[in-house]
Design an enzyme around this catalytic site. Structure first.
Site, PDB file in Angstrom:
ATOM      1  N   SER A  22     -32.268  -7.344  41.876  1.00 25.29           N
ATOM      2  CA  SER A  22     -31.165  -8.220  42.314  1.00 25.29           C
ATOM      3  C   SER A  22     -31.597  -9.683  42.316  1.00 25.29           C
ATOM      4  CB  SER A  22     -30.716  -7.841  43.729  1.00 25.29           C
ATOM      5  OG  SER A  22     -29.971  -6.665  43.696  1.00 25.29           O
ATOM      6  N   ARG A  26     -30.513 -13.024  39.619  1.00 29.28           N
ATOM      7  CA  ARG A  26     -30.058 -14.318  40.146  1.00 29.28           C
ATOM      8  C   ARG A  26     -31.004 -15.434  39.737  1.00 29.28           C
ATOM      9  NH1 ARG A  26     -28.038 -10.231  43.033  1.00 29.28           N
ATOM     10  NH2 ARG A  26     -26.098 -10.491  44.192  1.00 29.28           N
ATOM     11  N   GLY A  93     -24.088  -3.714  36.158  1.00 25.43           N
ATOM     12  CA  GLY A  93     -22.927  -4.205  36.905  1.00 25.43           C
ATOM     13  C   GLY A  93     -23.156  -5.624  37.414  1.00 25.43           C
ATOM     14  N   ARG A 121     -16.685   1.343  34.971  1.00 27.24           N
ATOM     15  CA  ARG A 121     -16.762   0.860  36.367  1.00 27.24           C
ATOM     16  C   ARG A 121     -15.670  -0.180  36.662  1.00 27.24           C
ATOM     17  NH1 ARG A 121     -22.971  -0.176  37.543  1.00 27.24           N
ATOM     18  NH2 ARG A 121     -22.143  -0.559  39.634  1.00 27.24           N
ATOM     19  N   SER A 166     -19.311  -5.907  49.073  1.00 27.93           N
ATOM     20  CA  SER A 166     -19.992  -5.880  47.778  1.00 27.93           C
ATOM     21  C   SER A 166     -20.599  -7.233  47.473  1.00 27.93           C
ATOM     22  CB  SER A 166     -18.997  -5.499  46.674  1.00 27.93           C
ATOM     23  OG  SER A 166     -19.492  -5.929  45.420  1.00 27.93           O
ATOM     24  N   ASP A 313     -28.302   1.543  47.479  1.00 36.28           N
ATOM     25  CA  ASP A 313     -29.056   1.979  46.296  1.00 36.28           C
ATOM     26  C   ASP A 313     -30.148   3.006  46.640  1.00 36.28           C
ATOM     27  OD1 ASP A 313     -27.489   0.327  44.743  1.00 36.28           O
ATOM     28  OD2 ASP A 313     -28.923  -1.319  44.707  1.00 36.28           O
ATOM     29  N   LYS A 340     -20.963   3.727  41.071  1.00 31.19           N
ATOM     30  CA  LYS A 340     -22.248   3.176  40.608  1.00 31.19           C
ATOM     31  C   LYS A 340     -22.494   3.604  39.157  1.00 31.19           C
ATOM     32  CE  LYS A 340     -23.092   1.009  44.387  1.00 31.19           C
ATOM     33  NZ  LYS A 340     -23.051  -0.445  44.402  1.00 31.19           N
ATOM     34  N   ARG A 344     -22.433   8.940  42.001  1.00 34.96           N
ATOM     35  CA  ARG A 344     -23.691   9.427  42.593  1.00 34.96           C
ATOM     36  C   ARG A 344     -23.473  10.554  43.599  1.00 34.96           C
ATOM     37  NH1 ARG A 344     -27.103   3.709  42.756  1.00 34.96           N
ATOM     38  NH2 ARG A 344     -27.685   3.826  40.558  1.00 34.96           N
ATOM     39  N   ARG A 386     -31.397   5.934  39.103  1.00 38.13           N
ATOM     40  CA  ARG A 386     -31.799   6.312  40.473  1.00 38.13           C
ATOM     41  C   ARG A 386     -31.688   7.825  40.704  1.00 38.13           C
ATOM     42  NH1 ARG A 386     -33.040   1.357  42.172  1.00 38.13           N
ATOM     43  NH2 ARG A 386     -31.530  -0.297  41.791  1.00 38.13           N
TER      44      ARG A 386
HETATM   45  C1  S3P Z   1     -26.185  -5.583  43.677  1.00 40.64           C
HETATM   46  C2  S3P Z   1     -25.210  -5.210  44.584  1.00 40.64           C
HETATM   47  C3  S3P Z   1     -24.865  -3.803  44.874  1.00 40.64           C
HETATM   48  C4  S3P Z   1     -25.953  -2.846  44.385  1.00 40.64           C
HETATM   49  C5  S3P Z   1     -26.403  -3.181  42.990  1.00 40.64           C
HETATM   50  C6  S3P Z   1     -26.976  -4.597  42.942  1.00 40.64           C
HETATM   51  C7  S3P Z   1     -26.448  -7.028  43.472  1.00 40.64           C
HETATM   52  O1  S3P Z   1     -23.649  -3.481  44.221  1.00 40.64           O
HETATM   53  O2  S3P Z   1     -25.514  -1.518  44.445  1.00 40.64           O
HETATM   54  O3  S3P Z   1     -27.392  -2.273  42.557  1.00 40.64           O
HETATM   55  O4  S3P Z   1     -27.494  -7.365  42.878  1.00 40.64           O
HETATM   56  O5  S3P Z   1     -25.621  -7.844  43.898  1.00 40.64           O
HETATM   57  P1  S3P Z   1     -22.205  -3.771  44.876  1.00 40.64           P
HETATM   58  O6  S3P Z   1     -22.005  -5.232  44.983  1.00 40.64           O
HETATM   59  O7  S3P Z   1     -21.204  -3.128  43.940  1.00 40.64           O
HETATM   60  O8  S3P Z   1     -22.232  -3.079  46.214  1.00 40.64           O
END
Ligand code: S3P
Length: 426
Positions: A22, A26, A93, A121, A166, A313, A340, A344, A386
């Site tokens: 994550s 960023r 995602g 998704r 989220s 996660d 996801k 899951r 995962r």
């Molecule tokens: C993430 C946010 C989460 C997480 C994903 C990474 C991120 O998803 O499950 O693996 O880096 O912002 P959601 O925002 O859909 O909850």
């Protein structure tokens, strides 16, 4: 590819895992937004972060170096070049959703595509608030990828209450907001991971029942150096393995300890897990430290609903800890798991059935009871990294081992998983 695993006796030694996924996404995005050279240290080696890099390469950014130190030449405020091809977010995602926020504010048309799983998704959760800001975005008929993002006649700042906790939705809105002088406000009532807020130094206020996060062009990133702490979500698999294997003692170095991500440590400790943390430091407002795990006797505990976004996660591997703990494992309030990389809840229930465990599936969770009764089960990853790693860990704990079909998807988050396992498990 089908991967076999034999039972192991102990987990011993020390692991340095790659950077958190994550934070890596960023760091790459913010370095690309900034006009000039940034360095990123200990980047995630994942395919997902490679997808982010490939998208920004097409937007005119340059990359050199390695995962250890990646050098990024970013473009600066609204200076991305129009991509010649579709931007491929692969399985990621975070890439697709955060990039949509950024592209909504650019003066050119772009298209985001993804692999089969990502193309199923939901994307309306981001196109809905971005459209409120004035963005012009087309989705497929079912609200999924491909997304076509057109230049707008001008975005406006909004105040948006997150309907689902989220971090991807929150970040998409905040990143579009970086392009406006007026303040965009995102309000969350259940906390989700806060890396965007930390890394962009956003103003965050507790107001009433929620948290208000503010973003404007005053927060637009400048070139800088980033250190990415090691991934707590990758560490979780090794933590559970060490907890459940006789005479184990494992040290995981420099693991991310951000409080919106470390819920897994809290739950496992409540279950009786011997987990301690040493040498706590901070970089780019993100806490990290060394985690020491010892073999423990675990008991199931009640998992409160408000901790779910924090552990979202890690629920797959947490359920495995629950299966081998005393009492019945039950988790509810986690319908988000169905959206996801795979559904899951379904993938976990199916694999636990293959192990001969009693499973009750609910719309928003599941329950496990009984003992594993199938010798040498063959699990399926359902193409989800995962799920693959959870049932690799399960196999390492079974008397006669087990196998995982479609195992290659582990590279989505941790391509070095098997090598790391070899280093500490025997
Ligand atoms: C993430 C946010 C989460 C997480 C994903 C990474 C991120 O998803 O499950 O693996 O880096 O912002 P959601 O925002 O859909 O909850």
């Amino acid at each position: 590819m089908r991967q076999s695993f034999n039972r192991i006796a102990e987990v011993k030694g020390e692991l340095n895992l790659p950077g958190d996924k994550s934070i890596s996404h960023r760091a790459v995005m913010f370095a690309c937004l900034a006009g000039g050279i940034s360095e990123i240290h200990n980047l995630s080696a994942s395919e997902d972060v490679k997808s982010t890099i490939n998208c920004f390469r097409q937007l005119g950014c340059s990359f050199s170096g390695t995962d250890k130190t990646l050098i990024v030449e970013g473009k600066g405020f609204k200076k991305f070049t129009r991509p010649q091809n579709e931007l491929d977010a692969g399985n990621s995602g975070t890439t697709a959703r955060l990039l949509t926020g950024i592209l909504s504010a650019q003066d050119f048309t772009s298209t985001i595509i993804g692999d089969e799983s990502l193309s199923k998704r939901p994307m309306e959760r981001i196109t809905e608030p971005l459209t409120k800001m004035g963005a012009v975005i087309e989705t497929s008929e079912t609200g999924t990828l491909p997304l076509r993002i057109f230049p707008s006649s001008g975005l406006n700042a909004i105040e948006y209450v997150l309907p689902v906790p989220s971090a991807q939705v929150k970040s998409a809105v905040l990143l579009a907001g970086l392009h406006l002088d007026e303040e965009t406000k995102v309000i969350e009532t259940v906390p989700s991971r806060n890396h965007t807020e930390n890394m962009l130094n956003l103003k965050v206020n507790r107001e009433g029942n929620g948290t208000v996060i503010y973003a404007s062009s005053a927060n637009y990133p400048l070139p800088q150096n980033y250190f990415v702490p090691s991934d707590i979500s990758s560490a979780a698999f090794f933590i559970v393995l060490a907890l459940l294997t006789g005479a184990s003692e494992l040290i995981l170095k420099n693991i991310l300890l951000n409080e919106t991500r470390s819920g897994i440590l809290e739950v496992l400790r409540k279950m009786g897990g011997k987990i301690s943390v040493e040498n706590i430091r901070e970089s780019n407002k993100e806490k990290y430290g060394d985690i020491i795990v010892k073999n423990s006797q675990l008991e199931n505990v009640k998992i409160p609903g408000n901790i779910i976004p924090n552990i979202i996660d890690e629920i797959p591997v947490l359920s495995l800890a629950g299966l081998f703990a005393g009492g019945k494992f039950e988790i509810r309030n986690c319908k988000e798991l169905r959206y996801k990389e795979s559904d899951r809840i379904k993938a976990l229930c199916e694999n636990y059935k293959r192990l001969g465990v009693d499973v009750a599936e609910f719309d928003d969770g599941f329950e496990l009871s009984g003992e594993p009764s199938v010798a040498k089960p063959v699990f399926d990853s359902f193409g989800d990294h995962r799920i693959a790693m959870t049932f690799a860990i399960a196999s390492l704990l079974l008397e006669e081992g087990g196998e995982v079909e479609n195992f290659e998807c582990v590279k989505i988050s941790n391509p070095g998983f098997l090598e790391q396992l070899k280093r500490v498990a025997r």
